[in-house]
Design an enzyme around this catalytic site. Structure first.
Site, mmCIF file in Angstrom:
data_model
loop_
_atom_site.group_PDB
_atom_site.id
_atom_site.type_symbol
_atom_site.label_atom_id
_atom_site.label_comp_id
_atom_site.label_asym_id
_atom_site.label_seq_id
_atom_site.Cartn_x
_atom_site.Cartn_y
_atom_site.Cartn_z
ATOM 1 N N ASN A 87 61.154 102.187 38.257
ATOM 2 C CA ASN A 87 60.969 103.701 37.473
ATOM 3 C C ASN A 87 59.739 103.665 36.729
ATOM 4 O O ASN A 87 58.812 102.692 36.928
ATOM 5 C CB ASN A 87 62.258 103.712 36.536
ATOM 6 C CG ASN A 87 62.188 102.533 35.545
ATOM 7 O OD1 ASN A 87 61.266 102.431 34.625
ATOM 8 N ND2 ASN A 87 63.319 101.587 35.274
ATOM 9 N N ARG A 88 59.526 104.789 35.914
ATOM 10 C CA ARG A 88 57.986 104.732 35.319
ATOM 11 C C ARG A 88 57.609 104.256 34.107
ATOM 12 O O ARG A 88 56.667 104.373 33.550
ATOM 13 C CB ARG A 88 57.755 106.273 35.230
ATOM 14 C CG ARG A 88 57.603 107.280 36.649
ATOM 15 C CD ARG A 88 57.415 108.612 36.237
ATOM 16 N NE ARG A 88 56.248 108.829 35.397
ATOM 17 C CZ ARG A 88 56.140 109.900 34.771
ATOM 18 N NH1 ARG A 88 57.064 110.862 34.644
ATOM 19 N NH2 ARG A 88 55.085 110.315 34.117
#
Ligand code: CTP
Length: 413
Positions: A218-219
């Site tokens: 994820n970011r």
């Protein structure tokens, strides 16, 4: 990016000693960074240091006098004699870079210039950061002198390995400025409100393996978690940083456990939990992983219309496992979670606080472009288990970290 004030350094008096090494240019950057952080930096240069850098360099960077001689007057200092005055008023003294010669002088208590006299007279913590050729550093005479300094209570920074200006390689390079700053923070933070407390911080986005070359992630950058680890260190805590972040330099003094997947992170957290006073789950833990990681690289094949369907399976919810464990052991005493939400921020955060058995949740609105993932700022609301709710303005991740650690210090006191 301009550096912001660091609460721990703001208003602190720091004496910076500079000796005759090519690494003296890094001392100029250190003086600048300390000053930007809010510290009041008085510099002392030895005669040899002035062959590499000038007093004016430091005066300009710190906005304060730089000293070179025992015999010059030092108006405004608490004593008439500068060496006593400088050391007496200081919160910390650091000699960076420290040559083999100055280390030898300090080890033997020689007092033949302003720097040596000030170090001898100072009652504050003293950091020595050696910088010299590898053979000089490794020499038994230098090692014996450093051991003597350590025995005298001096904090000696181990130099880096690498290439010297001479072209030779070895150990003896002055560490980079963020590392020097980290040592200064560690020493100034000793005795802070979390002294003697063990705090676990998780950081970064976990990576769930798909095949030998791919993973799902994820970011999350891990910046907020690293800022929390630094703020906990500043408050004097012993910090275990369980990190899935990949490109960040850990704060000086943190014990780092590198992990990849949610399962690895869970194991590391549960391992450390029984000894911990607090757990701060800032990591973005993947909720799903590929149901089966392929042993070999998944090939795309020849069919241009082919689709690939992945089956995902749930990962463990680490905070739920901590909740179950805590019901038996009572540890960690305080558990803090994060809720990164794109809608219904407060309702979702409060539901997570209750379901995961948290003492505090940091609700983070990630719908705004200046808050949340990959940026240096966050806009958070703290929600506690007693129903308290405190919103904060947009702030740097370092400032958010100080807010959370301030709350924690009150909770464990
Ligand atoms: N967390 C955890 N284990 C997971 C997922 C999340 O311990 N498998 C922790 C996070 O570190 C964070 C908190 O739980 O402190 C909330 O994470 P978040 O991703 O916002 O919530 P989820 O539990 O994933 O819930 P949802 O999918 O409904 O958003």
């Amino acid at each position: 990016m301009t550096q912001e004030r660091i609460s721990l350094l703001n208003g602190k008096h720091i004496v910076l000693g500079v000796t005759g090494s090519i690494a003296a240019y890094k001392a100029a950057d250190l003086a600048s960074k300390l000053t930007q952080a809010g510290a009041l930096v008085d510099t002392i240069l030895t005669g040899a240091a002035q062959r590499f850098v000038t007093p004016l360099t430091f005066q300009a960077l710190t906005g304060r006098p730089a000293y070179t001689s025992m015999w010059e007057s030092a108006e405004g200092l608490p004593a008439h004699i500068p060496h006593i005055g400088l050391g007496e008023g200081a919160d910390l003294m650091i000699i960076a870079p420290a040559t083999a010669h100055t280390i030898a002088r300090l080890a033997h208590g020689l007092a033949d210039d302003l720097l040596a006299v000030t170090a001898l007279a100072a009652r504050c913590p003293l950091i020595v950061a050696p910088a010299m050729d590898g053979a000089m550093y490794a020499h038994p005479a230098t090692q014996a002198n450093l051991a003597a300094l350590v025995a005298h209570g001096v904090h000696v920074i181990v130099p880096d390995e690498g290439r010297f200006a001479s072209g030779l390689e070895g150990r003896g390079r002055l560490p980079e400025v963020p590392v020097l700053l980290g040592h200064i923070r560690r020493l100034l933070g000793r005795g802070g409100p979390l002294a003697g407390r063990q705090v676990i911080v998780t950081a970064g986005g976990t990576r769930e393996r798909l095949d030998p070359v791919r993973h799902l992630t994820n970011r999350s950058s891990g910046k907020q978690g690293y800022a929390l680890a630094q703020a906990a260190l500043d408050a004097g805590a012993d910090v275990v940083l369980i990190s899935a972040a990949q490109h960040l330099t850990p704060p000086v003094g943190a014990q780092v456990i590198a992990v990849e997947s949610a399962e690895e992170m869970r194991a590391a957290v549960l391992d450390a939990a029984d000894a911990a006073d607090a757990l701060i789950m800032a990591a973005a833990v993947a909720d799903f992983k590929p149901a089966q990681a392929a042993a070999q690289k998944i090939k795309k094949g020849d069919d241009p219309d082919a689709a690939l369907t992945l089956t995902l399976a749930r990962t463990p919810d680490i905070l739920l496992d901590v909740k179950a464990r805590r019901a038996q052991t009572g540890r960690p005493r305080v558990v803090i979670g994060f809720a990164a939400e794109s809608e219904n921020l407060l309702a979702n955060a409060r539901e997570k606080l209750a379901r995961k058995g948290l003492d505090l949740i940091v609700a983070n609105d990630i719908s705004a472009p200046d808050a949340g993932f990959e940026v240096d700022t966050n806009r958070v609301t703290l929600l506690d288990a007693q129903g308290g709710q405190q919103p904060y303005e947009l702030a740097s991740k370092a400032a958010v970290a100080e807010i959370v650690i301030g709350w924690l210090a009150r909770a464990v006191s």
